[in-house]
Design a protein around this motif. Structure first.
Motif, PDB file in Angstrom:
ATOM      1  N   UNK A  56       0.852  -1.179   0.000  1.00  0.00           N
ATOM      2  CA  UNK A  56       0.000   0.000   0.000  1.00  0.00           C
ATOM      3  C   UNK A  56       0.890   1.231   0.000  1.00  0.00           C
ATOM      4  N   UNK A  57       0.639   2.147  -0.921  1.00  0.00           N
ATOM      5  CA  UNK A  57       1.433   3.362  -1.050  1.00  0.00           C
ATOM      6  C   UNK A  57       0.600   4.559  -0.607  1.00  0.00           C
ATOM      7  N   UNK A  58       1.168   5.361   0.294  1.00  0.00           N
ATOM      8  CA  UNK A  58       0.476   6.560   0.762  1.00  0.00           C
ATOM      9  C   UNK A  58       1.396   7.769   0.603  1.00  0.00           C
ATOM     10  N   UNK A  59       0.797   8.946   0.575  1.00  0.00           N
ATOM     11  CA  UNK A  59       1.577  10.149   0.334  1.00  0.00           C
ATOM     12  C   UNK A  59       0.980  11.325   1.101  1.00  0.00           C
ATOM     13  N   UNK A  60       1.850  12.215   1.588  1.00  0.00           N
ATOM     14  CA  UNK A  60       1.419  13.491   2.118  1.00  0.00           C
ATOM     15  C   UNK A  60       2.389  14.545   1.601  1.00  0.00           C
ATOM     16  N   UNK A  61       1.997  15.799   1.651  1.00  0.00           N
ATOM     17  CA  UNK A  61       2.836  16.863   1.116  1.00  0.00           C
ATOM     18  C   UNK A  61       2.975  17.985   2.138  1.00  0.00           C
ATOM     19  N   UNK A  62       4.200  18.460   2.289  1.00  0.00           N
ATOM     20  CA  UNK A  62       4.471  19.583   3.185  1.00  0.00           C
ATOM     21  C   UNK A  62       5.550  20.447   2.552  1.00  0.00           C
ATOM     22  N   UNK A  63       5.313  21.723   2.478  1.00  0.00           N
ATOM     23  CA  UNK A  63       6.258  22.662   1.873  1.00  0.00           C
ATOM     24  C   UNK A  63       6.590  22.287   0.434  1.00  0.00           C
ATOM     25  N   UNK A  64       5.604  21.698  -0.254  1.00  0.00           N
ATOM     26  CA  UNK A  64       5.793  21.360  -1.653  1.00  0.00           C
ATOM     27  C   UNK A  64       6.609  20.114  -1.918  1.00  0.00           C
ATOM     28  N   UNK A  65       7.001  19.394  -0.857  1.00  0.00           N
ATOM     29  CA  UNK A  65       7.790  18.171  -1.004  1.00  0.00           C
ATOM     30  C   UNK A  65       6.968  16.997  -0.494  1.00  0.00           C
ATOM     31  N   UNK A  66       6.846  15.968  -1.300  1.00  0.00           N
ATOM     32  CA  UNK A  66       6.032  14.810  -0.927  1.00  0.00           C
ATOM     33  C   UNK A  66       6.783  13.858  -0.010  1.00  0.00           C
ATOM     34  N   UNK A  67       6.063  13.309   0.954  1.00  0.00           N
ATOM     35  CA  UNK A  67       6.558  12.202   1.762  1.00  0.00           C
ATOM     36  C   UNK A  67       5.776  10.964   1.361  1.00  0.00           C
ATOM     37  N   UNK A  68       6.484   9.911   0.974  1.00  0.00           N
ATOM     38  CA  UNK A  68       5.849   8.663   0.584  1.00  0.00           C
ATOM     39  C   UNK A  68       6.079   7.609   1.662  1.00  0.00           C
ATOM     40  N   UNK A  69       5.063   6.781   1.848  1.00  0.00           N
ATOM     41  CA  UNK A  69       5.206   5.636   2.747  1.00  0.00           C
ATOM     42  C   UNK A  69       4.650   4.410   2.039  1.00  0.00           C
ATOM     43  N   UNK A  70       5.468   3.386   1.923  1.00  0.00           N
ATOM     44  CA  UNK A  70       5.055   2.117   1.329  1.00  0.00           C
ATOM     45  C   UNK A  70       5.042   1.076   2.444  1.00  0.00           C
ATOM     46  N   UNK A  71       3.921   0.421   2.632  1.00  0.00           N
ATOM     47  CA  UNK A  71       3.832  -0.644   3.613  1.00  0.00           C
ATOM     48  C   UNK A  71       3.509  -1.947   2.897  1.00  0.00           C
ATOM     49  N   UNK A  72       4.113  -3.008   3.345  1.00  0.00           N
ATOM     50  CA  UNK A  72       3.879  -4.283   2.679  1.00  0.00           C
ATOM     51  C   UNK A  72       4.367  -5.448   3.512  1.00  0.00           C
ATOM     52  N   UNK A  73       4.196  -6.637   2.970  1.00  0.00           N
ATOM     53  CA  UNK A  73       4.631  -7.862   3.617  1.00  0.00           C
ATOM     54  C   UNK A  73       5.471  -8.671   2.640  1.00  0.00           C
ATOM     55  N   UNK A  74       6.550  -9.235   3.156  1.00  0.00           N
ATOM     56  CA  UNK A  74       7.405 -10.117   2.376  1.00  0.00           C
ATOM     57  C   UNK A  74       7.323 -11.516   2.975  1.00  0.00           C
ATOM     58  N   UNK A  75       7.319 -12.528   2.112  1.00  0.00           N
ATOM     59  CA  UNK A  75       6.984 -13.884   2.532  1.00  0.00           C
ATOM     60  C   UNK A  75       8.184 -14.830   2.443  1.00  0.00           C
ATOM     61  N   UNK A 206       2.468 -14.849  11.763  1.00  0.00           N
ATOM     62  CA  UNK A 206       3.148 -15.778  10.871  1.00  0.00           C
ATOM     63  C   UNK A 206       4.637 -15.455  10.879  1.00  0.00           C
ATOM     64  N   UNK A 207       5.438 -16.322  11.464  1.00  0.00           N
ATOM     65  CA  UNK A 207       6.860 -16.054  11.632  1.00  0.00           C
ATOM     66  C   UNK A 207       7.633 -16.062  10.319  1.00  0.00           C
ATOM     67  N   UNK A 208       7.017 -16.555   9.229  1.00  0.00           N
ATOM     68  CA  UNK A 208       7.698 -16.555   7.938  1.00  0.00           C
ATOM     69  C   UNK A 208       7.410 -15.290   7.136  1.00  0.00           C
ATOM     70  N   UNK A 209       6.677 -14.358   7.742  1.00  0.00           N
ATOM     71  CA  UNK A 209       6.311 -13.106   7.075  1.00  0.00           C
ATOM     72  C   UNK A 209       6.982 -11.938   7.793  1.00  0.00           C
ATOM     73  N   UNK A 210       7.513 -10.997   7.013  1.00  0.00           N
ATOM     74  CA  UNK A 210       8.117  -9.789   7.566  1.00  0.00           C
ATOM     75  C   UNK A 210       7.298  -8.578   7.111  1.00  0.00           C
ATOM     76  N   UNK A 211       6.849  -7.789   8.078  1.00  0.00           N
ATOM     77  CA  UNK A 211       6.167  -6.528   7.777  1.00  0.00           C
ATOM     78  C   UNK A 211       7.228  -5.458   7.504  1.00  0.00           C
TER      79      UNK A 211
END
Length: 268
Positions: A56-75, A206-211
């Motif tokens: 999931x990709x999210x974004x916010x903007x402050x002072x004209x510069x974007x901050x991106x946050x990507x959250x996901x799971x690796x298996x 699930x111990x085989x998954x990394x957030x």
């Protein structure tokens, strides 16, 4: 040739601010649009499921510069395996769609605590543990390819470190610096990375998954068309996909090695 002189205290202070003020707070926030950075809401801009990487990709903007946050799971992986992939400079080019060169200019250890925990019931013990640890700080140079015709390539002078927050939780933090010996180079516009970082945590169910949470606030400087900025977000998502692909390939090698061992034992 190592970059000299370097201001170890200043670099440690800068990375401490990045970890405590940005990386940890943003990774601890909910991935919903109610999350904030600098008083602004994060808005969901894309979600995808590719090659076992749920993102999931999210974004916010402050002072004209974007901050991106990507959250996901690796298996089928561990926190330490993902960390090793991300920390390895030789692999960083393979994981990036734009990076063409990486140089390690200096590396040193600091005994200063990079993270002080204020809201944990075991904060005192954890802070004492952090204070006893030595943290590696690297000074690195990144050169990125030009994204298109008549668009200058970008480069960055960076410092980065990593902190083990617990047995199953690790953090990587990076930010820009300036240094008189590494000025702007021909063909490149020197970008500024306010901060970027990963928080890796074992999934509780699930111990085989990394957030994995990745946050970045970067100013490429200069003038860039909108399509280039949009492409940058897709590149961030592709990094997760490449991570999962590397993990899957490593697991295949392990499976082959285990099969070979079993075959040899059967023969004898």
């Amino acid at each position: 040739t190592q970059l000299q002189p370097i201001n170890q205290k200043l670099y440690t202070k800068d990375l401490t601010k990045v970890i405590q003020n940005h990386i940890i707070p943003l990774s601890s926030s909910s991935s919903s649009s109610s999350s904030h950075d600098g008083g602004n809401q994060f808005q969901v801009i894309s979600t995808s499921e590719q090659q076992n990487a749920t993102l999931e990709s999210t974004m916010t903007s402050q002072d004209g510069v974007n901050t991106y946050r990507i959250t996901g799971q690796l298996y089928r992986t561990t926190v330490d395996q993902v960390f090793d992939l991300l920390w390895n400079l030789e692999r960083s080019i393979a994981l990036s769609g734009s990076l063409e060169a990486v140089d390690l200019l200096n590396e040193f250890e600091t005994g200063e605590p990079l993270l002080m925990i204020a809201d944990d019931e075991n904060a005192k013990n954890k802070n004492e543990e952090q204070a006893e640890k030595k943290h590696v700080i690297q000074v690195i140079y990144h050169a990125h390819k030009s994204p298109g015709f008549m668009i200058s390539a970008r480069d960055f002078l960076l410092i980065r470190t990593n902190v083990r927050l617990s047995d199953q939780r690790r953090c990587i933090a990076t930010t820009s610096i300036t240094h008189g010996s590494v000025g702007e180079r021909p063909r490149f516009v020197r970008g500024h990375l306010h901060f970027s970082g990963y928080v890796l945590e074992r999934n509780k169910s699930d111990e085989s998954v990394v957030n994995v949470t990745y946050v970045i606030k970067s100013d490429p400087r200069g003038s860039l068309p909108t399509w280039v900025l949009n492409m940058a977000n897709n590149t961030l998502i592709n990094k997760f996909v490449e991570l999962q692909a590397h993990i899957d390939q490593m697991n295949k090698w392990v499976d082959v090695e285990l099969t070979d061992v079993v075959c040899c034992e059967a023969i004898h």
